[in-house]
Design a protein around this motif. Structure first.
Motif, PDB file in Angstrom:
ATOM      1  N   LEU A 169       0.834  -1.209   0.000  1.00  0.00           N
ATOM      2  CA  LEU A 169       0.000   0.000   0.000  1.00  0.00           C
ATOM      3  C   LEU A 169       0.862   1.249   0.000  1.00  0.00           C
ATOM      4  O   LEU A 169       0.565   2.226  -0.708  1.00  0.00           O
ATOM      5  CB  LEU A 169      -0.920  -0.007   1.221  1.00  0.00           C
ATOM      6  N   ALA A 170       1.954   1.228   0.766  1.00  0.00           N
ATOM      7  CA  ALA A 170       2.847   2.384   0.804  1.00  0.00           C
ATOM      8  C   ALA A 170       3.499   2.615  -0.560  1.00  0.00           C
ATOM      9  O   ALA A 170       3.643   3.760  -1.011  1.00  0.00           O
ATOM     10  CB  ALA A 170       3.919   2.164   1.878  1.00  0.00           C
ATOM     11  N   ALA A 171       3.856   1.516  -1.248  1.00  0.00           N
ATOM     12  CA  ALA A 171       4.474   1.648  -2.577  1.00  0.00           C
ATOM     13  C   ALA A 171       3.469   2.221  -3.580  1.00  0.00           C
ATOM     14  O   ALA A 171       3.802   3.107  -4.377  1.00  0.00           O
ATOM     15  CB  ALA A 171       4.968   0.280  -3.048  1.00  0.00           C
ATOM     16  N   VAL A 172       2.230   1.734  -3.532  1.00  0.00           N
ATOM     17  CA  VAL A 172       1.194   2.234  -4.438  1.00  0.00           C
ATOM     18  C   VAL A 172       0.891   3.693  -4.151  1.00  0.00           C
ATOM     19  O   VAL A 172       0.721   4.506  -5.073  1.00  0.00           O
ATOM     20  CB  VAL A 172      -0.078   1.368  -4.308  1.00  0.00           C
ATOM     21  N   LEU A 173       0.808   4.047  -2.867  1.00  0.00           N
ATOM     22  CA  LEU A 173       0.527   5.430  -2.481  1.00  0.00           C
ATOM     23  C   LEU A 173       1.611   6.368  -2.992  1.00  0.00           C
ATOM     24  O   LEU A 173       1.326   7.467  -3.496  1.00  0.00           O
ATOM     25  CB  LEU A 173       0.420   5.540  -0.957  1.00  0.00           C
ATOM     26  N   SER A 174       2.868   5.936  -2.919  1.00  0.00           N
ATOM     27  CA  SER A 174       3.978   6.770  -3.379  1.00  0.00           C
ATOM     28  C   SER A 174       3.878   7.057  -4.871  1.00  0.00           C
ATOM     29  O   SER A 174       4.038   8.205  -5.313  1.00  0.00           O
ATOM     30  CB  SER A 174       5.306   6.070  -3.061  1.00  0.00           C
ATOM     31  N   VAL A 175       3.576   6.023  -5.667  1.00  0.00           N
ATOM     32  CA  VAL A 175       3.466   6.207  -7.112  1.00  0.00           C
ATOM     33  C   VAL A 175       2.244   7.055  -7.453  1.00  0.00           C
ATOM     34  O   VAL A 175       2.298   7.940  -8.314  1.00  0.00           O
ATOM     35  CB  VAL A 175       3.377   4.836  -7.813  1.00  0.00           C
ATOM     36  N   ALA A 176       1.127   6.805  -6.766  1.00  0.00           N
ATOM     37  CA  ALA A 176      -0.106   7.549  -7.035  1.00  0.00           C
ATOM     38  C   ALA A 176       0.065   9.025  -6.738  1.00  0.00           C
ATOM     39  O   ALA A 176      -0.441   9.887  -7.470  1.00  0.00           O
ATOM     40  CB  ALA A 176      -1.257   6.966  -6.218  1.00  0.00           C
ATOM     41  N   GLU A 213       2.823  10.664  -6.874  1.00  0.00           N
ATOM     42  CA  GLU A 213       3.780  11.234  -7.828  1.00  0.00           C
ATOM     43  C   GLU A 213       3.152  11.432  -9.198  1.00  0.00           C
ATOM     44  O   GLU A 213       3.373  12.448  -9.865  1.00  0.00           O
ATOM     45  CB  GLU A 213       4.990  10.304  -7.939  1.00  0.00           C
ATOM     46  N   GLN A 214       2.313  10.451  -9.646  1.00  0.00           N
ATOM     47  CA  GLN A 214       1.778  10.484 -10.998  1.00  0.00           C
ATOM     48  C   GLN A 214       0.308  10.910 -11.071  1.00  0.00           C
ATOM     49  O   GLN A 214      -0.185  11.226 -12.149  1.00  0.00           O
ATOM     50  CB  GLN A 214       1.900   9.088 -11.636  1.00  0.00           C
TER      51      GLN A 214
END
Length: 299
Positions: free
Chosen positions: A22-29, A31-32
């Motif tokens: 979830l933390a990885a997805v949140l970071s990309v979301a 940013e993009q």
């Protein structure tokens, strides 16, 4: 964040890998703006990606990828999950305070069978607060006031400690699993059936965690309600004086006039118990409507 935190907590209960995903997805979301499976396929598994979508934390952005629902709430919940002690996760989200409340509730149950405990709780502590009220008002009004108090506290505790949307999500997943299993049977797809059986086992594990979460508010509700109920019992059975006309005449719905609060109305049910539950059930429903509190699972 009211509904986001419980969803993140349930992910944390299933393993640290899901909160990391979830933390990885949140970071990309962040940013993009949006995130797709290809953006994070190197960091998380397809199972973890699907679990995030099922949890409702990752929602479809009209075919242009996915966005994180309530990103600020997710970030705060992830920080809280990192800071929370691991033993709480093993106990279905029960904190040390929840466990202490559970022990206190078990101790209060002794008041129903041990006169000394009941006298100490009801006649000693609770009567300090409720005694003046009992001196001023007729006893039927006192019971009504206590029913309002217990109904209000129960509603507030349920609203804050139970996640009805999560229960609704779980029911939807179980229904979807049932439909997919039926379709796999019709296709005679044994591989899909084996995969769905494993998924069902995982959902059953989630269900056990939800049962623990549902019982959590009950501990706090009983911790508040039992002393008040013991006080009514103590008053009715001679521990204190009932401020009523002499001899008292009580008029109850359907049952009519009753000469004493200890009179049996229906089998072992006495007048005071019936009046308390009638008031409690009625006012609890009114309070729930007024506060817009959901008490049934919602998707």
């Amino acid at each position: 964040m009211a509904r986001t935190a419980p969803k993140v907590e349930r992910l944390a209960e299933d393993g640290e890998e899901l909160t990391d995903a979830l933390a990885a997805v949140l970071s990309v979301a962040e940013e993009q703006g949006t995130v797709t499976w290809s953006d994070v396929s190197d960091d998380i598994t397809s199972g973890e990606w699907g679990r995030l979508i099922e949890s409702g934390l990752l929602i479809d952005a009209d075919g242009e990828g996915f966005v994180v629902d309530d990103p600020e709430g997710v970030r705060e919940a992830l920080e809280d999950a990192d800071a929370a002690p691991s033993e709480d996760d093993e106990d279905g989200g029960w904190s040390t305070w929840d466990k202490l409340a559970g022990l206190g509730t078990l101790g209060l149950f002794a008041g129903y069978s041990l006169t000394s405990v009941r006298d100490a709780i009801a006649g000693g502590f609770v009567d300090l607060f409720l005694g003046p009220l009992n001196d001023l008002l007729p006893f039927y009004v006192v019971i009504l006031v206590l029913a309002v108090i217990t109904g209000t506290t129960s509603t507030i505790l349920q609203d804050n400690l139970m996640d009805m949307s999560g229960m609704g999500d779980h029911q939807e997943k179980m229904e979807d699993l049932k439909e997919r299993r039926q379709a796999a049977k019709e296709r005679d797809d044994q591989e899909a059936l084996d995969r769905l059986e494993q998924e069902q086992m995982e959902l059953m594990t989630d269900q056990m965690g939800m049962f623990k979460q549902q019982f959590r508010p009950m501990v706090w509700i009983m911790l508040v309600n039992i002393p008040l109920f013991l006080w009514i019992y103590w008053i009715v059975f001679g521990g204190g004086q009932i401020h009523d006309p002499t001899p008292p005449v009580i008029t109850l719905p359907i049952f009519g006039e009753v000469e004493a609060w200890r009179n049996a109305i229906a089998g072992p049910i006495q007048a005071w118990i019936l009046w308390y539950f009638l008031c409690s059930l009625s006012f609890t429903q009114i309070i729930r409507k007024a506060l817009n509190v959901e008490t049934t699972p919602t998707g």
